[in-house]
Design an enzyme around this catalytic site. Structure first.
Site, PDB file in Angstrom:
ATOM      1  N   ARG A 270       1.328  -1.270   0.500  1.00  0.00           N
ATOM      2  CA  ARG A 270       0.047  -0.137  -0.099  1.00  0.00           C
ATOM      3  C   ARG A 270       0.678   1.237   0.049  1.00  0.00           C
ATOM      4  NH1 ARG A 270      -3.325   0.270   4.479  1.00  0.00           N
ATOM      5  NH2 ARG A 270      -1.403  -1.042   5.803  1.00  0.00           N
TER       6      ARG A 270
ATOM      7  N   ASN B 139      -6.163  -2.670   2.742  1.00  0.00           N
ATOM      8  CA  ASN B 139      -6.454  -3.610   2.604  1.00  0.00           C
ATOM      9  C   ASN B 139      -7.771  -4.759   2.700  1.00  0.00           C
ATOM     10  OD1 ASN B 139      -3.604  -4.409   2.681  1.00  0.00           O
ATOM     11  ND2 ASN B 139      -3.248  -3.773   4.651  1.00  0.00           N
TER      12      ASN B 139
END
Length: 96
Positions: free
Chosen positions: A25, A43
């Protein structure tokens, strides 16, 4: 004749593989900011990462190419994608 607004899109991408807990990320956020995109990388409970990016179509396409390119942290096995009109929801790019 198209305007700049016409070239702004939203890319929704669902990234499958070993992409949680490996800096994926953060890496995605960094690449998106370099490309001038807004959005988020989040997520999901099933182990995927959902990426939403808004901005110029060519920049979103470049981000998608980077996600598929093999230089990401972890391992990307597959990416599902959906293209829609930009909504202007985001003011930056965040890790959610």
């Amino acid at each position: 004749m198209s305007s700049n607004a016409d070239s702004h899109v939203r890319l929704n991408a669902w990234v499958t593989g070993m992409v949680q807990g490996v800096g994926f990320r953060w890496w995605t956020r960094s690449r998106a900011l370099e490309l001038g995109l807004t959005g988020e990388a989040r997520n999901l409970p099933d182990g995927r990462v959902a990426v939403v990016a808004e901005g110029d179509r060519s920049a979103c396409s470049e981000l998608l190419g980077l996600l598929r390119g093999g230089g990401t942290p972890g391992r990307v096995d597959d990416i599902g994608e959906q293209w829609t009109a930009a909504t202007g929801t985001f003011s930056g790019f965040v890790e959610a």
